[in-house]
Design a protein around this motif. Structure first.
Motif, PDB file in Angstrom:
ATOM      1  N   MET A  33       3.306 -51.068 -27.928  1.00 60.15           N
ATOM      2  CA  MET A  33       4.262 -49.962 -27.757  1.00 60.15           C
ATOM      3  C   MET A  33       3.523 -48.695 -27.307  1.00 60.15           C
ATOM      4  N   THR A  34       4.086 -47.994 -26.326  1.00 57.45           N
ATOM      5  CA  THR A  34       3.455 -46.773 -25.825  1.00 57.45           C
ATOM      6  C   THR A  34       3.705 -45.633 -26.795  1.00 57.45           C
ATOM      7  N   ALA A  35       2.650 -44.907 -27.118  1.00 57.03           N
ATOM      8  CA  ALA A  35       2.826 -43.744 -27.999  1.00 57.03           C
ATOM      9  C   ALA A  35       3.610 -42.682 -27.243  1.00 57.03           C
ATOM     10  N   PRO A  36       4.468 -41.947 -27.948  1.00 57.69           N
ATOM     11  CA  PRO A  36       5.264 -40.938 -27.264  1.00 57.69           C
ATOM     12  C   PRO A  36       4.408 -39.752 -26.835  1.00 57.69           C
ATOM     13  N   ILE A  37       5.007 -38.972 -25.912  1.00 55.17           N
ATOM     14  CA  ILE A  37       4.403 -37.690 -25.553  1.00 55.17           C
ATOM     15  C   ILE A  37       4.718 -36.738 -26.693  1.00 55.17           C
ATOM     16  N   LEU A  38       3.721 -36.045 -27.145  1.00 56.18           N
ATOM     17  CA  LEU A  38       3.939 -35.049 -28.192  1.00 56.18           C
ATOM     18  C   LEU A  38       4.163 -33.687 -27.542  1.00 56.18           C
ATOM     19  N   HIS A  39       5.308 -33.081 -27.846  1.00 57.72           N
ATOM     20  CA  HIS A  39       5.614 -31.747 -27.321  1.00 57.72           C
ATOM     21  C   HIS A  39       5.537 -30.748 -28.479  1.00 57.72           C
ATOM     22  N   VAL A  40       4.521 -29.919 -28.440  1.00 57.64           N
ATOM     23  CA  VAL A  40       4.331 -28.895 -29.467  1.00 57.64           C
ATOM     24  C   VAL A  40       4.967 -27.615 -28.932  1.00 57.64           C
ATOM     25  N   ASP A  41       6.117 -27.262 -29.488  1.00 57.86           N
ATOM     26  CA  ASP A  41       6.962 -26.212 -28.913  1.00 57.86           C
ATOM     27  C   ASP A  41       6.912 -24.950 -29.787  1.00 57.86           C
ATOM     28  N   SER A  42       6.210 -23.911 -29.272  1.00 58.01           N
ATOM     29  CA  SER A  42       6.134 -22.666 -30.051  1.00 58.01           C
ATOM     30  C   SER A  42       7.052 -21.586 -29.468  1.00 58.01           C
ATOM     31  N   THR A  43       7.971 -21.988 -28.601  1.00 57.94           N
ATOM     32  CA  THR A  43       8.901 -21.003 -28.050  1.00 57.94           C
ATOM     33  C   THR A  43       9.871 -20.554 -29.129  1.00 57.94           C
ATOM     34  N   VAL A  44      10.394 -19.346 -28.954  1.00 60.88           N
ATOM     35  CA  VAL A  44      11.209 -18.732 -29.995  1.00 60.88           C
ATOM     36  C   VAL A  44      12.624 -18.438 -29.499  1.00 60.88           C
ATOM     37  N   ARG A  45      12.736 -17.919 -28.269  1.00 63.40           N
ATOM     38  CA  ARG A  45      14.034 -17.441 -27.809  1.00 63.40           C
ATOM     39  C   ARG A  45      14.885 -18.604 -27.295  1.00 63.40           C
ATOM     40  N   PRO A  46      16.204 -18.580 -27.584  1.00 65.19           N
ATOM     41  CA  PRO A  46      17.069 -19.660 -27.096  1.00 65.19           C
ATOM     42  C   PRO A  46      17.026 -19.765 -25.572  1.00 65.19           C
ATOM     43  N   GLU A  47      16.839 -18.615 -24.898  1.00 68.67           N
ATOM     44  CA  GLU A  47      16.836 -18.607 -23.429  1.00 68.67           C
ATOM     45  C   GLU A  47      15.406 -18.677 -22.870  1.00 68.67           C
ATOM     46  N   SER A  48      14.476 -19.209 -23.655  1.00 70.31           N
ATOM     47  CA  SER A  48      13.054 -19.234 -23.299  1.00 70.31           C
ATOM     48  C   SER A  48      12.787 -19.834 -21.912  1.00 70.31           C
ATOM     49  N   ARG A  49      12.078 -19.064 -21.085  1.00 68.87           N
ATOM     50  CA  ARG A  49      11.673 -19.566 -19.770  1.00 68.87           C
ATOM     51  C   ARG A  49      10.541 -20.577 -19.917  1.00 68.87           C
ATOM     52  N   THR A  50       9.686 -20.376 -20.937  1.00 71.73           N
ATOM     53  CA  THR A  50       8.603 -21.339 -21.193  1.00 71.73           C
ATOM     54  C   THR A  50       9.196 -22.710 -21.535  1.00 71.73           C
ATOM     55  N   ALA A  51      10.232 -22.689 -22.378  1.00 68.30           N
ATOM     56  CA  ALA A  51      10.864 -23.961 -22.763  1.00 68.30           C
ATOM     57  C   ALA A  51      11.483 -24.633 -21.539  1.00 68.30           C
ATOM     58  N   ALA A  52      12.078 -23.820 -20.643  1.00 70.73           N
ATOM     59  CA  ALA A  52      12.686 -24.396 -19.431  1.00 70.73           C
ATOM     60  C   ALA A  52      11.612 -25.048 -18.560  1.00 70.73           C
ATOM     61  N   LEU A  53      10.469 -24.369 -18.428  1.00 66.55           N
ATOM     62  CA  LEU A  53       9.371 -24.915 -17.623  1.00 66.55           C
ATOM     63  C   LEU A  53       8.833 -26.208 -18.257  1.00 66.55           C
ATOM     64  N   ALA A  54       8.742 -26.205 -19.576  1.00 69.29           N
ATOM     65  CA  ALA A  54       8.253 -27.400 -20.284  1.00 69.29           C
ATOM     66  C   ALA A  54       9.241 -28.563 -20.122  1.00 69.29           C
ATOM     67  N   ARG A  55      10.538 -28.250 -20.172  1.00 73.30           N
ATOM     68  CA  ARG A  55      11.529 -29.320 -19.970  1.00 73.30           C
ATOM     69  C   ARG A  55      11.372 -29.944 -18.589  1.00 73.30           C
ATOM     70  N   TRP A  56      11.136 -29.086 -17.607  1.00 78.61           N
ATOM     71  CA  TRP A  56      10.928 -29.596 -16.239  1.00 78.61           C
ATOM     72  C   TRP A  56       9.707 -30.523 -16.200  1.00 78.61           C
ATOM     73  N   LEU A  57       8.615 -30.079 -16.807  1.00 79.30           N
ATOM     74  CA  LEU A  57       7.384 -30.877 -16.803  1.00 79.30           C
ATOM     75  C   LEU A  57       7.593 -32.215 -17.514  1.00 79.30           C
ATOM     76  N   LEU A  58       8.231 -32.160 -18.665  1.00 83.01           N
ATOM     77  CA  LEU A  58       8.444 -33.390 -19.437  1.00 83.01           C
ATOM     78  C   LEU A  58       9.315 -34.364 -18.645  1.00 83.01           C
ATOM     79  N   GLY A  59      10.276 -33.827 -17.892  1.00 83.06           N
ATOM     80  CA  GLY A  59      11.095 -34.673 -17.021  1.00 83.06           C
ATOM     81  C   GLY A  59      10.254 -35.335 -15.946  1.00 83.06           C
TER      82      GLY A  59
END
Ligand SMILES: Cc1cc2nc3c(=O)[nH]c(=O)nc-3n(C[C@H](O)[C@H](O)[C@H](O)COP(=O)(O)O)c2cc1C
Length: 187
Positions: free
Chosen positions: A1-27
Motif C-alpha cells: 500500500m502506498t503511504a499517503p502524502i502528508l499535508h502539514v497545513d499551518s494556514t489560518v484564514r478561511p480565504e488563505s491564498r497559501t491553502a489555495a496554492l497548496a490545494r493546486w499542488l496536491l491536485g
C-alpha cells in the motif's frame, strides 16, 4: 500500500491564498492526502509537563504512545507538503510547535552511537514548502529553516519552495501572481 502524502497545513484564514496554492499542488501530485490542520490545535507547544512526560516515555521506550502520533505519521509519509503563510519573516507559531512534536529521537531520527551525528528514520524523500507573502520575499527564512531540519534530521534532500509573494502590495494582481507561481512550477 502506498503511504499517503502528508499535508502539514499551518494556514489560518478561511480565504488563505497559501491553502489555495497548496490545494493546486496536491491536485497536481495526486494520490491520497492526510492533512494535519495546525490552526485547529493539532500540535501544542511543549510545556514543562509535556516535556517531562515525553522524557519519561522515551526513557521507557514507549514510542507507540499517543504523544508521538505526529512524529510517527511524519516518519511514515512518503511525500510531504507544508503550507505556511509568511508571518513575521517566518511562519505561524503552530508550525514551530509541530516540529517540536515531530523531532523525536527514535522515531524521526536517531543519533549515531559512534559519531553522535543525527541519522534519519524518515521514509520521505521529498518535501514541498508552499508559501504566500504580502511583500517581496527574496530570502524565505521559514523555508530555509525547514530545509535545514530536513537536511540535519529527516534525511530529506529534495526540498523545494513553491512561493507567491508581493500579494499585498498596492495594486497587486493576486490571481496573476498565483498563476505565475504555478506556471513556474516544474514537477
Ligand atoms: C500575522 C501576520 C504576519 C505577517 N507578516 C508578514 C511579513 O513578515 N512579511 C510579509 O511580506 N507579509 C507578511 N504578512 C502578510 C502575509 O504573508 C500574506 O497576506 C499572505 O499571503 C497570507 O497568507 P494566507 O492568504 O495564506 O493567509 C503577514 C500577515 C499576517 C496575518
Amino acid at each position: 500500500m502506498t503511504a499517503p502524502i502528508l499535508h502539514v497545513d499551518s494556514t489560518v484564514r478561511p480565504e488563505s491564498r497559501t491553502a489555495a496554492l497548496a490545494r493546486w499542488l496536491l491536485g497536481r501530485i495526486g494520490g491520497s492526502v492526510e492533512t494535519v490542520r495546525l490552526a485547529e490545535g493539532a500540535a501544542a507547544p511543549l510545556d514543562g509537563s509535556a516535556l517531562r512526560r515525553r522524557e519519561a516515555l522515551l526513557a521507557e521506550g514507549r514510542l507507540d504512545a499517543p504523544e508521538f502520533a505526529l512524529a510517527r505519521q511524519f516518519a511514515a509519509a512518503e511525500r510531504i507538503v507544508v503550507s505556511a503563510p509568511y508571518w513575521d519573516l517566518l511562519f505561524p507559531a503552530s508550525l514551530r510547535a509541530y516540529f517540536e512534536r515531530v523531532c523525536v529521537v527514535g522515531i524521526t531520527f536517531a543519533y549515531d552511537p559512534t559519531t553522535g551525528a543525527p541519522v534519519s528514520l524518515c521514509r520521505a524523500r521529498s518535501l514541498v514548502y508552499v508559501c504566500t507573502a504580502g511583500g517581496p520575499v527574496p530570502r524565505n527564512l521559514g523555508f530555509e529553516y525547514v530545509r535545514e531540519l530536513c537536511s540535519a534530521f529527516f534525511g530529506i534532500q529534495d526540498v523545494r519552495l513553491l512561493q507567491a509573494d508581493g500579494l499585498d502590495l498596492p495594486g497587486a494582481d493576486v490571481d496573476a501572481l498565483l498563476a505565475r507561481a504555478k506556471a513556474m512550477w516544474t514537477p
